[in-house]
Design a protein around this motif. Structure first.
Motif, PDB file in Angstrom:
ATOM      1  N   PRO A 248       0.809  -1.227   0.000  1.00 60.00           N
ATOM      2  CA  PRO A 248       0.000   0.000   0.000  1.00 60.00           C
ATOM      3  C   PRO A 248       0.842   1.278   0.000  1.00 60.00           C
ATOM      4  CG  PRO A 248      -0.094  -1.087   2.138  1.00 60.00           C
ATOM      5  CD  PRO A 248       0.563  -2.047   1.197  1.00 60.00           C
ATOM      6  N   MET A 249       2.080   1.196   0.496  1.00 63.43           N
ATOM      7  CA  MET A 249       2.954   2.364   0.484  1.00 63.43           C
ATOM      8  C   MET A 249       3.798   2.451  -0.787  1.00 63.43           C
ATOM      9  SD  MET A 249       2.453   4.363   3.006  1.00 63.43           S
ATOM     10  CE  MET A 249       3.962   5.327   3.114  1.00 63.43           C
ATOM     11  N   ALA A 250       3.659   1.459  -1.661  1.00 61.67           N
ATOM     12  CA  ALA A 250       4.317   1.473  -2.978  1.00 61.67           C
ATOM     13  C   ALA A 250       3.507   0.559  -3.884  1.00 61.67           C
ATOM     14  CB  ALA A 250       5.761   1.005  -2.866  1.00 61.67           C
ATOM     15  N   PRO A 251       2.319   0.995  -4.321  1.00 62.48           N
ATOM     16  CA  PRO A 251       1.386   0.098  -5.018  1.00 62.48           C
ATOM     17  C   PRO A 251       1.899  -0.469  -6.338  1.00 62.48           C
ATOM     18  CG  PRO A 251       0.240   2.047  -4.193  1.00 62.48           C
ATOM     19  CD  PRO A 251       1.716   2.306  -4.040  1.00 62.48           C
ATOM     20  N   ASN A 252       2.994   0.053  -6.848  1.00 65.77           N
ATOM     21  CA  ASN A 252       3.576  -0.499  -8.074  1.00 65.77           C
ATOM     22  C   ASN A 252       4.493  -1.692  -7.792  1.00 65.77           C
ATOM     23  OD1 ASN A 252       5.422   1.250  -6.767  1.00 65.77           O
ATOM     24  ND2 ASN A 252       6.651   1.411  -8.637  1.00 65.77           N
ATOM     25  N   ARG A 253       4.631  -2.061  -6.516  1.00 64.02           N
ATOM     26  CA  ARG A 253       5.503  -3.169  -6.133  1.00 64.02           C
ATOM     27  C   ARG A 253       4.710  -4.227  -5.366  1.00 64.02           C
ATOM     28  NH1 ARG A 253      10.894  -1.316  -6.568  1.00 64.02           N
ATOM     29  NH2 ARG A 253      11.702  -2.973  -5.227  1.00 64.02           N
ATOM     30  N   LEU A 254       5.007  -5.507  -5.661  1.00 64.45           N
ATOM     31  CA  LEU A 254       4.330  -6.607  -4.975  1.00 64.45           C
ATOM     32  C   LEU A 254       4.884  -6.792  -3.571  1.00 64.45           C
ATOM     33  CD1 LEU A 254       4.197  -9.321  -7.793  1.00 64.45           C
ATOM     34  CD2 LEU A 254       2.231  -8.181  -6.734  1.00 64.45           C
ATOM     35  N   ALA A 255       3.978  -7.115  -2.649  1.00 65.07           N
ATOM     36  CA  ALA A 255       4.390  -7.432  -1.279  1.00 65.07           C
ATOM     37  C   ALA A 255       4.082  -8.884  -0.910  1.00 65.07           C
ATOM     38  CB  ALA A 255       3.703  -6.498  -0.291  1.00 65.07           C
ATOM     39  N   HIS A 256       3.013  -9.450  -1.489  1.00 60.54           N
ATOM     40  CA  HIS A 256       2.602 -10.810  -1.134  1.00 60.54           C
ATOM     41  C   HIS A 256       1.973 -11.485  -2.354  1.00 60.54           C
ATOM     42  CE1 HIS A 256       2.845  -9.078   2.926  1.00 60.54           C
ATOM     43  NE2 HIS A 256       1.957  -8.173   2.523  1.00 60.54           N
ATOM     44  N   LEU A 257       2.052 -12.810  -2.383  1.00 58.10           N
ATOM     45  CA  LEU A 257       1.373 -13.616  -3.396  1.00 58.10           C
ATOM     46  C   LEU A 257       0.691 -14.791  -2.699  1.00 58.10           C
ATOM     47  CD1 LEU A 257       3.978 -13.991  -6.308  1.00 58.10           C
ATOM     48  CD2 LEU A 257       1.863 -12.660  -6.364  1.00 58.10           C
ATOM     49  N   ILE A 258      -0.542 -15.074  -3.118  1.00 58.88           N
ATOM     50  CA  ILE A 258      -1.270 -16.218  -2.569  1.00 58.88           C
ATOM     51  C   ILE A 258      -1.799 -17.059  -3.735  1.00 58.88           C
ATOM     52  CG2 ILE A 258      -3.128 -16.972  -1.036  1.00 58.88           C
ATOM     53  CD1 ILE A 258      -3.060 -14.185   0.234  1.00 58.88           C
ATOM     54  N   PHE A 259      -1.582 -18.375  -3.644  1.00 53.22           N
ATOM     55  CA  PHE A 259      -2.097 -19.317  -4.634  1.00 53.22           C
ATOM     56  C   PHE A 259      -3.008 -20.307  -3.899  1.00 53.22           C
ATOM     57  CE2 PHE A 259       2.129 -17.962  -6.024  1.00 53.22           C
ATOM     58  CZ  PHE A 259       1.834 -17.427  -7.271  1.00 53.22           C
ATOM     59  N   PRO A 260      -4.285 -19.955  -3.727  1.00 55.32           N
ATOM     60  CA  PRO A 260      -5.183 -20.796  -2.926  1.00 55.32           C
ATOM     61  C   PRO A 260      -5.280 -22.233  -3.420  1.00 55.32           C
ATOM     62  CG  PRO A 260      -6.165 -18.644  -3.299  1.00 55.32           C
ATOM     63  CD  PRO A 260      -4.951 -18.713  -4.168  1.00 55.32           C
ATOM     64  N   SER A 261      -5.302 -22.435  -4.743  1.00 55.04           N
ATOM     65  CA  SER A 261      -5.462 -23.803  -5.267  1.00 55.04           C
ATOM     66  C   SER A 261      -4.241 -24.667  -4.982  1.00 55.04           C
ATOM     67  CB  SER A 261      -5.729 -23.758  -6.776  1.00 55.04           C
ATOM     68  OG  SER A 261      -4.607 -23.226  -7.463  1.00 55.04           O
ATOM     69  N   LEU A 262      -3.097 -24.049  -4.724  1.00 58.95           N
ATOM     70  CA  LEU A 262      -1.869 -24.773  -4.397  1.00 58.95           C
ATOM     71  C   LEU A 262      -1.601 -24.780  -2.896  1.00 58.95           C
ATOM     72  CD1 LEU A 262       0.512 -23.347  -7.184  1.00 58.95           C
ATOM     73  CD2 LEU A 262      -0.751 -25.512  -7.213  1.00 58.95           C
ATOM     74  N   SER A 263      -2.450 -24.102  -2.124  1.00 61.66           N
ATOM     75  CA  SER A 263      -2.238 -23.925  -0.687  1.00 61.66           C
ATOM     76  C   SER A 263      -0.835 -23.371  -0.420  1.00 61.66           C
ATOM     77  CB  SER A 263      -2.439 -25.244   0.067  1.00 61.66           C
ATOM     78  OG  SER A 263      -2.538 -25.000   1.458  1.00 61.66           O
ATOM     79  N   LEU A 264      -0.474 -22.361  -1.225  1.00 60.11           N
ATOM     80  CA  LEU A 264       0.879 -21.812  -1.223  1.00 60.11           C
ATOM     81  C   LEU A 264       0.815 -20.292  -1.157  1.00 60.11           C
ATOM     82  CD1 LEU A 264       4.007 -22.242  -1.781  1.00 60.11           C
ATOM     83  CD2 LEU A 264       3.401 -22.055  -4.219  1.00 60.11           C
ATOM     84  N   ALA A 265       1.721 -19.684  -0.398  1.00 68.62           N
ATOM     85  CA  ALA A 265       1.770 -18.222  -0.322  1.00 68.62           C
ATOM     86  C   ALA A 265       3.203 -17.756  -0.095  1.00 68.62           C
ATOM     87  CB  ALA A 265       0.872 -17.705   0.807  1.00 68.62           C
ATOM     88  N   PHE A 266       3.450 -16.523  -0.515  1.00 63.75           N
ATOM     89  CA  PHE A 266       4.721 -15.845  -0.283  1.00 63.75           C
ATOM     90  C   PHE A 266       4.387 -14.516   0.375  1.00 63.75           C
ATOM     91  CE2 PHE A 266       5.090 -18.633  -3.869  1.00 63.75           C
ATOM     92  CZ  PHE A 266       6.331 -19.241  -3.732  1.00 63.75           C
ATOM     93  N   VAL A 267       4.909 -14.287   1.578  1.00 64.67           N
ATOM     94  CA  VAL A 267       4.567 -13.063   2.308  1.00 64.67           C
ATOM     95  C   VAL A 267       5.827 -12.298   2.658  1.00 64.67           C
ATOM     96  CG1 VAL A 267       2.457 -14.073   3.259  1.00 64.67           C
ATOM     97  CG2 VAL A 267       4.571 -14.192   4.589  1.00 64.67           C
TER      98      VAL A 267
END
Length: 357
Positions: A248-267
């Motif tokens: 939210p403080m740099a909306p052009n950059r990713l902070a997290h990814l979630i892949f629900p179907s893989l039960s996988l996330a990167f935070v």
């Protein structure tokens, strides 16, 4: 309460940053209800009532929280039905793309007692002006804090760091992102974090609800984007649906990814918002920076972080004052709203939505 909650708007350095346009995507939604009405008119009440009906039927729900006040609801999505209800008033205006087919307006302004409100006109205008004035201060503070944060990122964002992160991303892609059978994919954008009147909030339970395997990226300098971006690209190419969460403080950059179907996330786990649960793997992004560069600039980095933190605190203080003004505005309106009719509309909508299941 739903365990899947996101924000679709952010109080960012450039002002209010909206992702609400995604609810105007007719290929993704069968029905979208655009709720209109002023302060205290019952928009959040209506959505919560419809959500309770859906949950009573055993349906999953996704709550869209207000970025200024996370206790308030700005939207409800019923993913199994491809239906959404959203507060379509400013600052998150949503306009129909396929009106009458996908989108439908729900107007609550007719439930005001106009005669009863007339004597309160000056009080209403004063509270509205105060509320809007506080947000001007908020965005000035967040703008300055964002510039300082960006200075730190740019200082340490070397080509060598980017190469290390790209190499690490390639290894993760090879392990985790086997090509899906159908090859089609969709990326939803959501904010997992928001700067609110309660401070910086990150909805970590949303991650733990959807992912058993969580990669924790320990990042003090805003560099994890270089790991996340190639992972997202590979996931989409491989046919994996994803939830991409910008900073939210740099909306052009990713902070997290979630892949629900893989039960996988990167935070991204930061000193301000650390990942609070067990992680499947923990990657220290900080350790990939140039240690000599960090040593040389350590005093500057510490000073810049301290000033940015103070500016963030002042921005949060402004949001607190804005909420106080908005609460006063709602208290002026609430006695003059026919909430029985709001409840009737909500029940009727729920019947309509659930009957089409």
């Amino acid at each position: 309460m739903s365990n899947v909650q996101y924000f679709l708007g952010a109080n960012s350095p450039s002002g209010f940053y909206s992702l609400y346009h995604q609810l105007s995507e007719p290929t993704q939604f069968r029905s979208v209800y655009l709720i209109k009405g002023g302060p205290g008119s019952g928009k959040s009440t209506l959505m919560r009532r419809v959500e309770r009906h859906a949950q009573a039927m055993g349906l999953q729900t996704e709550q869209i929280l207000c970025s200024g006040d996370p206790d308030s609801l700005d939207g409800v999505i019923l993913p199994q039905l491809n239906v959404a209800l959203v507060d379509a008033t400013a600052p998150h205006v949503v306009e129909p793309v396929c009106p009458g087919v996908v989108e439908r307006y729900i107007d609550l302004s007719g439930f005001y007692d106009r005669a009863g409100l007339q004597p309160l006109k000056e009080d209403i205008l004063a509270a509205t002006s105060e509320y809007q004035g506080h947000y001007k201060r908020v965005y000035r503070c967040l703008g300055a804090a964002g510039e300082l944060r960006q200075n730190i990122t740019e200082l340490l964002d070397t080509e060598a760091v980017q190469q290390k992160l790209a190499k690490r991303a390639a290894g993760i892609i090879g392990r985790e992102l086997k090509k899906a059978s159908d090859g089609t994919s969709w990326a939803s954008q959501r904010f997992l974090s928001a700067v609110t009147h309660k401070g910086l909030i990150t909805l970590w339970d949303t991650v733990s609800t959807q992912a058993n395997r969580v990669y924790e990226l320990v990042d003090s300098y805003g560099l994890s984007h270089h790991l996340l971006a190639p992972i997202l690209t590979a996931a989409l190419a491989g046919g994996h649906d994803s939830v991409a969460c910008p900073d939210p403080m740099a909306p052009n950059r990713l902070a997290h990814l979630i892949f629900p179907s893989l039960s996988l996330a990167f935070v991204t786990s930061t000193p301000e918002a650390p990942w609070p649960y067990h992680s499947f793997r923990r990657l220290r992004i900080d350790s990939m920076t140039d240690s000599e560069l960090c040593r040389i600039h350590r005093p500057r980095i510490r000073f810049t972080k301290r000033v940015a933190s103070a500016l963030m605190e002042d921005g949060v203080s402004g949001l607190t004052q804005a909420k106080t003004a908005h609460d006063r505005l709602e208290r002026l309106y609430n006695p003059y709203v026919d909430f029985d009719r709001v409840a009737q509309i909500a029940d009727s909508l729920a019947d309509e939505i659930l009957a089409s299941d």
